[in-house]
Design a protein around this motif. Structure first.
Motif, mmCIF file in Angstrom:
data_model
loop_
_atom_site.group_PDB
_atom_site.id
_atom_site.type_symbol
_atom_site.label_atom_id
_atom_site.label_comp_id
_atom_site.label_asym_id
_atom_site.label_seq_id
_atom_site.Cartn_x
_atom_site.Cartn_y
_atom_site.Cartn_z
ATOM 1 N N LEU A 169 0.821 -1.212 0.000
ATOM 2 C CA LEU A 169 0.000 0.000 0.000
ATOM 3 C C LEU A 169 0.858 1.268 0.000
ATOM 4 C CD1 LEU A 169 -2.707 -0.969 2.667
ATOM 5 C CD2 LEU A 169 -3.030 -0.835 0.185
ATOM 6 N N PRO A 170 0.411 2.309 -0.687
ATOM 7 C CA PRO A 170 1.110 3.605 -0.655
ATOM 8 C C PRO A 170 0.736 4.360 0.628
ATOM 9 C CG PRO A 170 -0.781 3.754 -2.109
ATOM 10 C CD PRO A 170 -0.715 2.319 -1.649
ATOM 11 N N LEU A 171 1.299 3.941 1.749
ATOM 12 C CA LEU A 171 0.923 4.504 3.040
ATOM 13 C C LEU A 171 1.418 5.934 3.195
ATOM 14 C CD1 LEU A 171 1.795 1.402 5.257
ATOM 15 C CD2 LEU A 171 -0.449 2.041 4.361
ATOM 16 N N GLU A 172 0.541 6.752 3.771
ATOM 17 C CA GLU A 172 0.913 8.115 4.136
ATOM 18 C C GLU A 172 -0.088 8.625 5.157
ATOM 19 O OE1 GLU A 172 -0.935 11.011 0.822
ATOM 20 O OE2 GLU A 172 0.676 9.736 0.061
ATOM 21 N N ALA A 173 0.293 9.663 5.881
ATOM 22 C CA ALA A 173 -0.518 10.151 6.995
ATOM 23 C C ALA A 173 -1.940 10.496 6.556
ATOM 24 C CB ALA A 173 0.152 11.372 7.619
ATOM 25 N N GLU A 192 -16.252 -4.954 1.769
ATOM 26 C CA GLU A 192 -15.297 -3.866 1.899
ATOM 27 C C GLU A 192 -14.987 -3.562 3.361
ATOM 28 O OE1 GLU A 192 -16.059 0.571 0.944
ATOM 29 O OE2 GLU A 192 -15.232 -0.307 -0.899
ATOM 30 N N TYR A 193 -13.707 -3.384 3.650
ATOM 31 C CA TYR A 193 -13.233 -2.994 4.969
ATOM 32 C C TYR A 193 -12.362 -1.757 4.800
ATOM 33 C CZ TYR A 193 -14.740 -7.714 6.198
ATOM 34 O OH TYR A 193 -15.486 -8.843 6.383
ATOM 35 N N ILE A 194 -12.394 -0.905 5.805
ATOM 36 C CA ILE A 194 -11.654 0.356 5.712
ATOM 37 C C ILE A 194 -10.459 0.321 6.659
ATOM 38 C CG2 ILE A 194 -11.761 2.864 5.908
ATOM 39 C CD1 ILE A 194 -14.827 2.610 5.582
ATOM 40 N N TYR A 195 -9.272 0.430 6.105
ATOM 41 C CA TYR A 195 -8.035 0.514 6.874
ATOM 42 C C TYR A 195 -7.514 1.948 6.778
ATOM 43 C CZ TYR A 195 -7.806 -4.585 7.242
ATOM 44 O OH TYR A 195 -8.068 -5.906 7.536
ATOM 45 N N SER A 196 -7.196 2.530 7.919
ATOM 46 C CA SER A 196 -6.789 3.933 7.966
ATOM 47 C C SER A 196 -5.413 4.088 8.585
ATOM 48 C CB SER A 196 -7.798 4.747 8.799
ATOM 49 O OG SER A 196 -9.104 4.630 8.269
ATOM 50 N N VAL A 197 -4.606 4.975 7.999
ATOM 51 C CA VAL A 197 -3.320 5.336 8.600
ATOM 52 C C VAL A 197 -3.617 6.365 9.674
ATOM 53 C CG1 VAL A 197 -1.005 6.247 8.201
ATOM 54 C CG2 VAL A 197 -2.128 4.891 6.423
ATOM 55 N N THR A 198 -3.541 5.945 10.940
ATOM 56 C CA THR A 198 -3.975 6.800 12.052
ATOM 57 C C THR A 198 -2.824 7.497 12.768
ATOM 58 O OG1 THR A 198 -3.927 4.903 13.559
ATOM 59 C CG2 THR A 198 -6.015 5.390 12.452
ATOM 60 N N GLY A 199 -1.599 7.181 12.389
ATOM 61 C CA GLY A 199 -0.462 7.816 13.050
ATOM 62 C C GLY A 199 0.836 7.150 12.659
ATOM 63 N N GLU A 200 1.864 7.467 13.403
ATOM 64 C CA GLU A 200 3.175 6.862 13.180
ATOM 65 C C GLU A 200 3.900 6.757 14.520
ATOM 66 O OE1 GLU A 200 5.855 9.672 10.991
ATOM 67 O OE2 GLU A 200 3.961 10.755 10.702
ATOM 68 N N GLU A 201 4.811 5.834 14.596
ATOM 69 C CA GLU A 201 5.539 5.587 15.837
ATOM 70 C C GLU A 201 6.892 4.974 15.506
ATOM 71 O OE1 GLU A 201 5.059 3.032 20.037
ATOM 72 O OE2 GLU A 201 3.392 3.204 18.621
ATOM 73 N N THR A 202 7.906 5.327 16.277
ATOM 74 C CA THR A 202 9.213 4.722 16.098
ATOM 75 C C THR A 202 9.405 3.633 17.136
ATOM 76 O OG1 THR A 202 10.177 6.758 15.191
ATOM 77 C CG2 THR A 202 11.709 5.121 16.055
ATOM 78 N N LEU A 203 9.458 2.385 16.661
ATOM 79 C CA LEU A 203 9.692 1.255 17.535
ATOM 80 C C LEU A 203 11.197 1.012 17.654
ATOM 81 C CD1 LEU A 203 6.967 -1.193 16.139
ATOM 82 C CD2 LEU A 203 6.739 0.511 17.955
ATOM 83 N N LYS A 204 11.583 0.159 18.585
ATOM 84 C CA LYS A 204 12.990 -0.199 18.750
ATOM 85 C C LYS A 204 13.193 -1.658 18.392
ATOM 86 C CE LYS A 204 14.633 3.132 22.179
ATOM 87 N NZ LYS A 204 15.299 3.292 23.508
ATOM 88 N N LEU A 211 13.021 1.969 14.439
ATOM 89 C CA LEU A 211 12.234 1.442 13.334
ATOM 90 C C LEU A 211 11.003 2.331 13.142
ATOM 91 C CD1 LEU A 211 12.328 -2.373 14.237
ATOM 92 C CD2 LEU A 211 13.639 -1.233 12.429
ATOM 93 N N PRO A 212 11.125 3.401 12.362
ATOM 94 C CA PRO A 212 9.965 4.262 12.112
ATOM 95 C C PRO A 212 8.859 3.476 11.408
ATOM 96 C CG PRO A 212 12.015 5.338 11.436
ATOM 97 C CD PRO A 212 12.343 3.901 11.702
ATOM 98 N N ALA A 213 7.627 3.606 11.911
ATOM 99 C CA ALA A 213 6.534 2.790 11.377
ATOM 100 C C ALA A 213 5.253 3.602 11.246
ATOM 101 C CB ALA A 213 6.290 1.593 12.295
ATOM 102 N N TRP A 214 4.484 3.275 10.218
ATOM 103 C CA TRP A 214 3.123 3.760 10.103
ATOM 104 C C TRP A 214 2.210 2.896 10.962
ATOM 105 C CZ3 TRP A 214 2.788 8.330 8.134
ATOM 106 C CH2 TRP A 214 3.570 8.729 7.048
ATOM 107 N N ILE A 215 1.157 3.488 11.518
ATOM 108 C CA ILE A 215 0.143 2.720 12.237
ATOM 109 C C ILE A 215 -1.089 2.635 11.346
ATOM 110 C CG2 ILE A 215 -1.337 2.584 14.268
ATOM 111 C CD1 ILE A 215 0.765 4.203 15.775
ATOM 112 N N LEU A 216 -1.443 1.413 10.972
ATOM 113 C CA LEU A 216 -2.603 1.159 10.121
ATOM 114 C C LEU A 216 -3.671 0.506 10.990
ATOM 115 C CD1 LEU A 216 -3.507 1.286 7.099
ATOM 116 C CD2 LEU A 216 -2.770 -1.104 6.918
#
Length: 260
Positions: A169-173, A192-204, A211-216
């Protein structure tokens, strides 16, 4: 022995998948997302391994634990370039063990074939996919789902390959993805199901590396929520947390390969 103690991870996974199905008709209608013009280099091949377990949040007890290996390859079959994905689920309980083999088209990740061998009795269920129909594959010996069929749609994706789907997926905020998913063999039709990019977080990572990550995230009609952390660089799913009532399921990617 209580029901909670006897339910396996695989059984609860099926319960979650069926119970969390819902209609998205009440949501604002958007065009169903479809992959287009993908190429072999868009896919990350190799094996990812996940620790999968469930916890009863009311007691803190772990209800089941499994190791999943998910391997992606690009292959040539009958003159067509396909994505081959094999999943090996290992559990301490034989009935939870399974091997899942899927073939998808490279250009749009549409499903072509799906086969599962599961349980101690090695039961087989296998399906083929047409633009408007998913049906049991009569060419597979011992297929318990040979007579199965259900109407589908051209944009339907295989829900057993959700984590591989998210990696494309072309993920973005702030972006929402309306995707038509179906679990092969389920009586619940594709929807149909709706998946949303709700934020971002840097994991370790295990060695402390960021490990910068998108939250879907997906809300199953108010009956549960699932969150996926997707690595921004590799597009691999780093972890998942899914809540359904008092049950919480986790998938955590492991840092090192384990011998087969």
């Amino acid at each position: 022995m209580s029901l909670k103690q006897t339910i396996t991870t695989a059984t609860l996974s099926i319960m979650l998948a069926s119970s969390l199905s819902f209609s998205a008709a009440s949501a604002t209608k958007k065009e169903t997302f479809q992959f287009q013009n993908l190429k072999a280099e868009n896919y990350r091949t190799g094996t990812n391994q996940y620790l999968v377990y469930m916890r009863d949040t009311s007691t803190g007890k772990i209800l089941g634990m499994e190791l999943w290996n998910r391997t992606t390859n690009i292959i040539e079959k009958d003159g067509e370039t396909l994505v081959e994905i094999r999943q090996d689920w290992h559990s301490t309980q034989d009935r939870s063990n399974r091997v899942i083999y899927s073939l998808n088209r490279v250009k749009d990740f549409s499903p072509v074939f799906h086969k599962t061998i599961h349980g101690a009795d090695q039961a087989v269920s296998a399906f083929t996919f047409e633009p408007n129909l998913t049906k049991g594959d009569t060419n597979i010996t011992g297929n318990t789902q040979a007579s199965f069929s259900i109407e589908s749609k051209p944009e339907t994706l295989n829900w057993e390959l959700d984590m591989e789907t998210f990696g494309l997926l072309p993920l973005e905020a702030g972006k929402n993805f309306h995707m038509n998913f179906y679990h092969p063999g389920s009586k619940t039709p594709p929807q149909e199901y709706i998946y949303s990019v709700t934020g971002e977080e840097t994991l370790k990572g295990m060695n402390g590396n960021p490990l910068p990550a998108w939250i879907l995230e997906i809300d199953y009609g108010g009956r549960g929520v699932a969150k996926f952390w997707i690595d921004k660089e590799t597009r691999q799913t780093l972890k998942m947390e899914e809540t359904f009532g008092k049950i919480r399921r986790y998938k955590v990617r492991l840092g090192l390969p384990i011998e087969q």
